[in-house]
Design a protein around this motif. Structure first.
Motif, mmCIF file in Angstrom:
data_model
loop_
_atom_site.group_PDB
_atom_site.id
_atom_site.type_symbol
_atom_site.label_atom_id
_atom_site.label_comp_id
_atom_site.label_asym_id
_atom_site.label_seq_id
_atom_site.Cartn_x
_atom_site.Cartn_y
_atom_site.Cartn_z
ATOM 1 N N MET A 40 0.726 -1.177 -0.390
ATOM 2 C CA MET A 40 -0.211 0.005 -0.233
ATOM 3 C C MET A 40 0.739 1.213 0.411
ATOM 4 O O MET A 40 2.019 1.527 0.610
ATOM 5 C CB MET A 40 -1.135 0.052 0.794
ATOM 6 C CG MET A 40 -0.592 0.260 2.620
ATOM 7 S SD MET A 40 -1.732 -0.797 3.829
ATOM 8 C CE MET A 40 -1.137 -2.617 2.993
ATOM 9 N N VAL A 41 0.185 1.950 -0.805
ATOM 10 C CA VAL A 41 1.291 3.663 -0.771
ATOM 11 C C VAL A 41 0.778 4.447 0.006
ATOM 12 O O VAL A 41 -1.304 4.651 0.252
ATOM 13 C CB VAL A 41 1.303 4.197 -2.154
ATOM 14 C CG1 VAL A 41 1.767 5.891 -2.496
ATOM 15 C CG2 VAL A 41 1.781 3.355 -3.770
ATOM 16 N N ALA A 42 1.318 5.410 0.926
ATOM 17 C CA ALA A 42 0.339 6.163 1.808
ATOM 18 C C ALA A 42 0.467 7.425 1.165
ATOM 19 O O ALA A 42 1.583 8.021 0.507
ATOM 20 C CB ALA A 42 1.854 6.244 2.828
ATOM 21 N N ALA A 43 -0.755 7.763 1.447
ATOM 22 C CA ALA A 43 -1.309 9.604 0.369
ATOM 23 C C ALA A 43 -0.839 10.200 1.879
ATOM 24 O O ALA A 43 -1.260 11.846 1.625
ATOM 25 C CB ALA A 43 -2.589 9.064 0.539
ATOM 26 N N MET A 44 -0.925 9.953 2.913
ATOM 27 C CA MET A 44 -0.110 11.195 4.193
ATOM 28 C C MET A 44 0.954 10.379 4.941
ATOM 29 O O MET A 44 1.409 8.687 5.115
ATOM 30 C CB MET A 44 -1.078 11.585 5.179
ATOM 31 C CG MET A 44 -2.227 10.312 5.556
ATOM 32 S SD MET A 44 -3.315 10.554 7.020
ATOM 33 C CE MET A 44 -4.401 11.173 6.178
ATOM 34 N N ASP A 45 1.676 10.920 5.934
ATOM 35 C CA ASP A 45 2.432 10.501 6.919
ATOM 36 C C ASP A 45 1.491 9.713 7.804
ATOM 37 O O ASP A 45 0.968 10.252 8.379
ATOM 38 C CB ASP A 45 3.261 11.460 7.628
ATOM 39 C CG ASP A 45 4.748 11.949 6.399
ATOM 40 O OD1 ASP A 45 4.815 11.641 5.290
ATOM 41 O OD2 ASP A 45 5.239 13.137 7.357
ATOM 42 N N VAL A 46 2.112 8.487 7.834
ATOM 43 C CA VAL A 46 0.860 7.438 9.210
ATOM 44 C C VAL A 46 2.350 6.700 9.848
ATOM 45 O O VAL A 46 3.310 6.553 9.607
ATOM 46 C CB VAL A 46 0.296 6.263 8.023
ATOM 47 C CG1 VAL A 46 -0.909 7.594 7.456
ATOM 48 C CG2 VAL A 46 1.046 5.570 7.885
ATOM 49 N N LEU A 47 1.653 6.481 11.485
ATOM 50 C CA LEU A 47 2.054 6.210 12.313
ATOM 51 C C LEU A 47 1.077 4.235 12.437
ATOM 52 O O LEU A 47 0.031 4.493 12.418
ATOM 53 C CB LEU A 47 1.837 5.946 13.462
ATOM 54 C CG LEU A 47 2.500 5.139 14.595
ATOM 55 C CD1 LEU A 47 3.529 4.985 14.833
ATOM 56 C CD2 LEU A 47 1.545 5.359 15.904
ATOM 57 N N CYS A 48 2.153 3.146 11.823
ATOM 58 C CA CYS A 48 1.291 2.122 11.241
ATOM 59 C C CYS A 48 1.789 1.685 13.059
ATOM 60 O O CYS A 48 2.960 1.192 13.112
ATOM 61 C CB CYS A 48 2.161 0.863 10.384
ATOM 62 S SG CYS A 48 2.275 -0.188 10.219
ATOM 63 N N VAL A 49 1.174 0.538 12.884
ATOM 64 C CA VAL A 49 0.730 -0.408 14.363
ATOM 65 C C VAL A 49 0.759 -1.673 14.107
ATOM 66 O O VAL A 49 -0.258 -1.965 13.807
ATOM 67 C CB VAL A 49 0.154 0.253 15.283
ATOM 68 C CG1 VAL A 49 0.162 -0.658 16.844
ATOM 69 C CG2 VAL A 49 0.440 1.686 15.838
ATOM 70 N N ILE A 50 1.173 -2.556 14.467
ATOM 71 C CA ILE A 50 1.338 -4.289 13.855
ATOM 72 C C ILE A 50 0.805 -4.859 15.538
ATOM 73 O O ILE A 50 1.583 -4.835 15.775
ATOM 74 C CB ILE A 50 2.256 -4.633 12.981
ATOM 75 C CG1 ILE A 50 1.840 -4.128 11.798
ATOM 76 C CG2 ILE A 50 1.965 -6.268 12.678
ATOM 77 C CD1 ILE A 50 2.889 -3.975 10.468
ATOM 78 N N SER A 51 0.032 -5.533 15.515
ATOM 79 C CA SER A 51 0.286 -6.339 16.426
ATOM 80 C C SER A 51 0.111 -8.064 14.876
ATOM 81 O O SER A 51 -1.216 -8.555 14.770
ATOM 82 C CB SER A 51 -1.142 -7.129 17.292
ATOM 83 O OG SER A 51 -1.079 -8.495 17.782
ATOM 84 N N ASN A 52 0.729 -8.905 15.008
ATOM 85 C CA ASN A 52 1.375 -10.214 14.181
ATOM 86 C C ASN A 52 0.528 -11.425 15.665
ATOM 87 O O ASN A 52 1.539 -11.823 16.782
ATOM 88 C CB ASN A 52 3.096 -10.539 14.422
ATOM 89 C CG ASN A 52 2.878 -11.838 13.290
ATOM 90 O OD1 ASN A 52 2.433 -11.769 12.496
ATOM 91 N ND2 ASN A 52 4.213 -12.116 13.505
#
Length: 216
Positions: free
Chosen positions: A178-190
């Motif tokens: 996915m391409v970011a359209a704004m600066d984002v914080l990505c948070v993942i739970s594997n």
């Protein structure tokens, strides 16, 4: 002396981040506008629970409701625009090898695990705990955890209209980009859940890569 050719195609940019998230573990990081976030399901059938927040204003965050309503479909896939609670595009899915990503079933918690799998599972690690750990590092709390995306997670809808968490469909090495359209914080739970077919009852590592914008 010219550089030694390592076999890599010259037009493929190197990721600025290439990180393996261990089985059951959380991760978070910033994806800048124009960058491509790639998630790799290293061994297949792993559910990757994910949240997005606007990097300079965490009050704007991913909205599952707005995203589903805008696209008129139950699942996410290539072309889906991931919308915020302000109705703005945060990221667009540009590539997908799986074809099935859920954003309706939510993340597992100790409460839901206890209800579904029995009292003896109450103290097992859950995605809500992983999310809470990562958002607390950013000054957020439990109230900031909203409905999430479950990348690679198979949640078909049965004839009665109920959601069914079924065996995963993604193959080892499966990817979504996915391409970011704004600066984002990505948070993942594997996802750490061992009683659920969403990850084949066997949590495995995933890979997170972030690539610079095309042309850089």
């Amino acid at each position: 002396m010219p550089p030694i050719f390592d076999g890599s195609p010259s037009h493929v940019p190197l990721p600025r981040l290439d990180h393996v998230v261990p089985a059951r573990a959380p991760w978070s990081g910033i994806v800048r506008q124009g960058e491509t976030l790639r998630l790799v399901d290293s061994f297949g059938q792993q559910a990757v629970d994910t949240l997005f927040y606007r990097a300079d204003d965490f009050g704007e965050r991913y909205s599952a409701q707005d995203t589903l309503r805008a696209q008129g479909a139950a699942y996410l896939g290539t072309g889906t625009k991931l919308l915020s609670n302000e109705g703005r595009v945060m990221l667009t899915i540009t590539a997908d090898s799986c074809g099935r990503h859920d954003t309706s079933a939510g993340a597992c918690s100790c409460e839901s695990n206890t209800a579904r799998f029995g009292e003896e599972t109450r103290y097992l690690h859950s995605c809500r705990e992983n999310f809470l750990l990562e958002v607390s590092r950013q000054g957020m709390s439990k109230r900031d955890i909203v409905p999430n995306i479950n990348f690679f997670m198979n949640v078909p809808i049965d004839p009665a209209g109920d959601l069914v968490i079924a065996d995963g469909l993604s193959e080892p090495g499966g990817t979504v980009e996915m391409v970011a359209a704004m600066d984002v914080l990505c948070v993942i739970s594997n996802c750490p859940q061992v009683n659920n077919p969403c990850n084949g009852f066997d949590p495995t590592p995933i890979r997170v890569q972030i690539f610079p914008p095309e042309g850089l």
